[in-house]
Write a protein that holds these residues in place. Sequence first.
Motif, mmCIF file in Angstrom:
data_model
loop_
_atom_site.group_PDB
_atom_site.id
_atom_site.type_symbol
_atom_site.label_atom_id
_atom_site.label_comp_id
_atom_site.label_asym_id
_atom_site.label_seq_id
_atom_site.Cartn_x
_atom_site.Cartn_y
_atom_site.Cartn_z
ATOM 1 N N ALA A 55 -13.206 34.002 -21.519
ATOM 2 C CA ALA A 55 -12.189 35.054 -21.471
ATOM 3 C C ALA A 55 -10.996 34.628 -20.630
ATOM 4 O O ALA A 55 -9.850 34.989 -20.925
ATOM 5 N N ALA A 56 -11.241 33.861 -19.576
ATOM 6 C CA ALA A 56 -10.148 33.401 -18.719
ATOM 7 C C ALA A 56 -9.188 32.493 -19.472
ATOM 8 O O ALA A 56 -8.009 32.386 -19.111
ATOM 9 N N ALA A 62 -4.250 34.940 -16.998
ATOM 10 C CA ALA A 62 -5.541 35.400 -16.475
ATOM 11 C C ALA A 62 -6.001 34.386 -15.437
ATOM 12 O O ALA A 62 -6.431 33.284 -15.779
ATOM 13 N N VAL A 65 -11.652 36.017 -13.927
ATOM 14 C CA VAL A 65 -12.362 37.029 -14.716
ATOM 15 C C VAL A 65 -13.720 37.270 -14.086
ATOM 16 O O VAL A 65 -14.431 36.318 -13.723
ATOM 17 N N TYR A 136 -4.044 43.778 -13.385
ATOM 18 C CA TYR A 136 -5.423 43.685 -13.846
ATOM 19 C C TYR A 136 -5.571 44.355 -15.206
ATOM 20 O O TYR A 136 -4.783 45.219 -15.594
ATOM 21 N N LEU A 157 -15.227 43.431 -18.737
ATOM 22 C CA LEU A 157 -14.483 42.242 -18.351
ATOM 23 C C LEU A 157 -13.318 42.670 -17.468
ATOM 24 O O LEU A 157 -12.472 43.462 -17.891
ATOM 25 N N ILE A 159 -10.106 41.332 -15.723
ATOM 26 C CA ILE A 159 -9.210 40.188 -15.759
ATOM 27 C C ILE A 159 -8.130 40.394 -14.704
ATOM 28 O O ILE A 159 -7.400 41.393 -14.736
ATOM 29 N N TYR A 160 -8.046 39.464 -13.766
ATOM 30 C CA TYR A 160 -7.110 39.578 -12.654
ATOM 31 C C TYR A 160 -6.022 38.516 -12.765
ATOM 32 O O TYR A 160 -6.279 37.388 -13.192
ATOM 33 N N SER A 161 -4.807 38.906 -12.368
ATOM 34 C CA SER A 161 -3.683 37.969 -12.402
ATOM 35 C C SER A 161 -2.855 38.092 -11.137
ATOM 36 O O SER A 161 -2.727 39.175 -10.554
ATOM 37 N N MET A 175 -8.028 41.236 -26.364
ATOM 38 C CA MET A 175 -9.301 41.326 -25.653
ATOM 39 C C MET A 175 -10.289 42.230 -26.382
ATOM 40 O O MET A 175 -11.496 42.068 -26.252
#
Length: 263
Positions: A55-56, A62, A65, A136, A157, A159-161, A175
């Motif tokens: 996913a990353a 991203a 994750v 996020y 999931l 997802i952090y940025s 996603m």
Amino acid sequence: MADYAQSRSVRPVDGERPDPVERLDETTEALTQLHDAFTGEESLEDALQRVAETAARAVPDADAVTVSVVTDERPHTAAATDQRLVELDQKQYGSGRGPCLESALNLKPVRAVIGEHRDSWPEFEAAAENAGVRAYLSVPVVLPASDDSEARHIGTLNIYSYTAAAFDPFDEGLMRLFTTAASATITSAQRWQHSQGQVQQLERALGSRAVIDQAKGVLMAVHTCSADDAFALLVAESQRLNVKLRDVAAKLLESVTQPDEPA
């Protein structure tokens, strides 16, 4: 995408966001990697970690994750591409509020920029700011409804940025596509793990049966009794000592197989 969780403030606009076709290519490649790596014979922990890592790569910007598994007992982070950001998940579990929990509750994506939900999720927002996270996207992984069951939440999931303008509705759509494939991978891992557990239980049961049968044979030879009488002796000893029947049988076998100590 009409049903994503909309933030209350205006999101920053970034004209340098990757072209939608390029983003679709990234997600398609990640889905291919997820499919190619699937063996059908891996633990749930391994499957979740692979989903997080794939996913990353599926969404630009991203940076990390994590995968939250929310159960009736207690939520926990089952996989992460960056252990330093697991604290952001834990702040949500401890306070009982945050984007991953809201996503799990409503079965919808939650997308926002840090600072937009200070009143709603103060613990999570403060931890995210301290970690340098700026945006996020939490997306539920859901097992679709069937004729005999409702849709079931498998995980979320997160997802952090470190980029404030990292995610937009198009990323949410990508996603959704990714989590559809991820749910199949996770479900297969759950089934395999369950089957492995059943095999191990069967192996233990067969092992116990063999030990008990051997102990019965010893008692039949010593007491010149029937198999039923020998089994009854084992049961009586098990009840007297308040220990498992297999342990009584194993101890008996050990006593008759140990060499005599020198006088």
